[in-house]
Write an enzyme that holds these catalytic residues in place. Structure first.
Site, PDB file in Angstrom:
ATOM      1  N   GLU A   1      19.194   3.602   0.150  1.00 51.16           N
ATOM      2  CA  GLU A   1      18.183   4.255   0.985  1.00 51.16           C
ATOM      3  C   GLU A   1      18.493   5.728   1.146  1.00 51.16           C
ATOM      4  OE1 GLU A   1      14.964   3.067   1.511  1.00 51.16           O
ATOM      5  OE2 GLU A   1      15.933   1.372   2.504  1.00 51.16           O
TER       6      GLU A   1
ATOM      7  N   THR B   1      18.537   7.866  -1.084  1.00 54.82           N
ATOM      8  CA  THR B   1      19.312   8.335  -2.236  1.00 54.82           C
ATOM      9  C   THR B   1      18.426   8.894  -3.333  1.00 54.82           C
ATOM     10  OG1 THR B   1      19.278   6.063  -3.045  1.00 54.82           O
ATOM     11  CG2 THR B   1      21.262   6.774  -1.884  1.00 54.82           C
TER      12      THR B   1
ATOM     13  N   SER C   1       3.350   1.321   2.101  1.00 54.18           N
ATOM     14  CA  SER C   1       1.904   1.312   1.907  1.00 54.18           C
ATOM     15  C   SER C   1       1.449   2.589   1.212  1.00 54.18           C
ATOM     16  CB  SER C   1       1.201   1.170   3.264  1.00 54.18           C
ATOM     17  OG  SER C   1       1.601   2.210   4.157  1.00 54.18           O
ATOM     18  N   SER C   2       2.228   3.659   1.329  1.00 52.23           N
ATOM     19  CA  SER C   2       1.856   4.937   0.710  1.00 52.23           C
ATOM     20  C   SER C   2       1.866   4.847  -0.812  1.00 52.23           C
ATOM     21  CB  SER C   2       2.792   6.049   1.188  1.00 52.23           C
ATOM     22  OG  SER C   2       4.141   5.703   0.948  1.00 52.23           O
TER      23      SER C   2
ATOM     24  N   ASP D   1       9.672   4.787  -4.262  1.00 54.99           N
ATOM     25  CA  ASP D   1       8.552   3.884  -4.009  1.00 54.99           C
ATOM     26  C   ASP D   1       7.608   3.805  -5.201  1.00 54.99           C
ATOM     27  OD1 ASP D   1       9.706   3.649  -1.552  1.00 54.99           O
ATOM     28  OD2 ASP D   1       8.243   4.900  -0.513  1.00 54.99           O
TER      29      ASP D   1
END
Length: 343
Positions: free
Chosen positions: A18, A20, A109-110, A156
């Site tokens: 996370e 990173t 969600s993005s 993401d």
């Protein structure tokens, strides 16, 4: 050329790694079944009309010159703008957006909406996405960075576009190398629990943390914190040392997680989740009381490990449950699913 197409962009869970991605480090996310679906229908004029069905809201603008916007509208306008800037000829369209992924829950969600929008717009125009989907991931990241105002990395978008069912992805954000890692849990389960504290990455401390990491790099004379070593921490002070220590230790936990999964040592995998959360809480200072209460409740209920996921400052907690450990009320079972795609 089709007059109506639909595309699905999945949410994602980051198993470990996370904060990173924008530091040139390592992460291990996977796409999940829940996400956002965009249905695009051709129009005879020169406009884009968008409807967020779950919110009961609408938007409309000229295809040739998408204006700036806020909230979900910024994603729509940004996707149109960035695709055209990249040379894609788009068609006027009516876009209907719906999903089953809670906003602000840390399940991205993005990236789900940006990848679904791009694939739907390209599909309606009869255009193929780039053969190397990493390029589309970069475009979707530009939507978030330049139009939405969240200085996210590529984690993401890579997870949404490049995941494989049954696998997590080990991503090296220095080389952009992606390697599938089998995620065979047997009778063990991964679940997420919403902490009840929603976050907005653009408005939270996320951008501040990114700026602090850049300041640490400047102090050390390096481009990304992935280049730093433990012995370099002595050259930093205060907050910058804490931020760098998190990135260095989190990179090590990603490779340790891959080893534990290969050995099917899931107790040790759970301990790595706990260690990641402690680092995010103490060194990255990205937690909030609601998240801490959720982690503590999951541990009391018997979770082998639990940690916050996503940008932090709210959102969901990921937990690894051994066989026979009941999932708490409201828990969402998560498993590696299919990537973003035309339906």
């Amino acid at each position: 050329m089709a007059e109506r197409v639909a595309a699905h962009g999945p949410g994602r869970v980051n198993l470990i790694g996370e904060h990173t991605d924008y530091n040139g480090g390592l992460a291990m996310p996977f796409a999940i079944d829940r996400g956002v679906t965009v249905t695009a229908t051709g129009r005879d004029d020169d406009r884009i009309e968008a409807r967020a069905l779950d919110l009961g809201e609408e938007d409309a603008f000229a295809l040739a010159e998408p204006p700036r916007g806020e909230g979900w509208r910024a994603f729509v306008r940004g996707a149109v703008g960035e695709l055209q800037a990249a040379g894609y000829a788009l068609r006027p369209a009516t876009l209907e957006i719906t999903g089953d992924l809670p906003q602000g829950s840390g399940l991205s969600s993005s990236a789900a909406i940006s990848t679904a929008l791009c694939l739907a717009l390209l599909g309606l125009a009869g255009q193929d996405p780039p053969e190397d989907l990493r390029e589309l991931a970069k475009l979707c990241s530009r939507v978030e960075n330049g139009w939405v105002g969240a200085q996210t990395g590529l984690l993401d978008q890579f997870a949404a576009l490049l995941s494989e069912p049954g696998h997590a992805l080990r991503i090296d954000f220095r080389s952009l190398e992606v390697r599938p890692v089998p995620l065979d849990l047997g009778d063990w389960r991964l679940v997420t629990v919403d902490s009840g504290a929603t976050h907005s990455i653009a408005a939270s401390g996320y951008n501040q943390r990114r700026a602090e990491c850049e300041a640490a790099c400047a102090e050390l004379g390096i481009e990304t914190l992935s280049e730093a070593r433990v012995e370099d921490l002595a050259r930093l002070e205060g907050t910058l040392r804490l931020r760098a220590r998190h990135v260095i230790s989190e990179d090590a936990r990603v490779d340790a997680m891959a080893e534990r999964l290969a050995e099917h040592d899931l107790e040790a995998a759970g301990a790595l989740l706990d260690a990641s959360h402690a680092s995010l809480r103490d060194d990255y200072e990205a937690s909030v009381p609601e998240v801490e209460a959720t982690v503590a409740a999951l541990k009391r209920a018997g979770a082998a490990g639990a940690r916050m996921v996503g940008g932090g400052f709210g959102g969901s907690v990921l937990a690894l449950l051994a066989p026979g450990v009941p999932a708490p009320p409201g828990a969402l079972a998560v498993a590696p699913g299919a990537p973003a795609r035309l339906l």
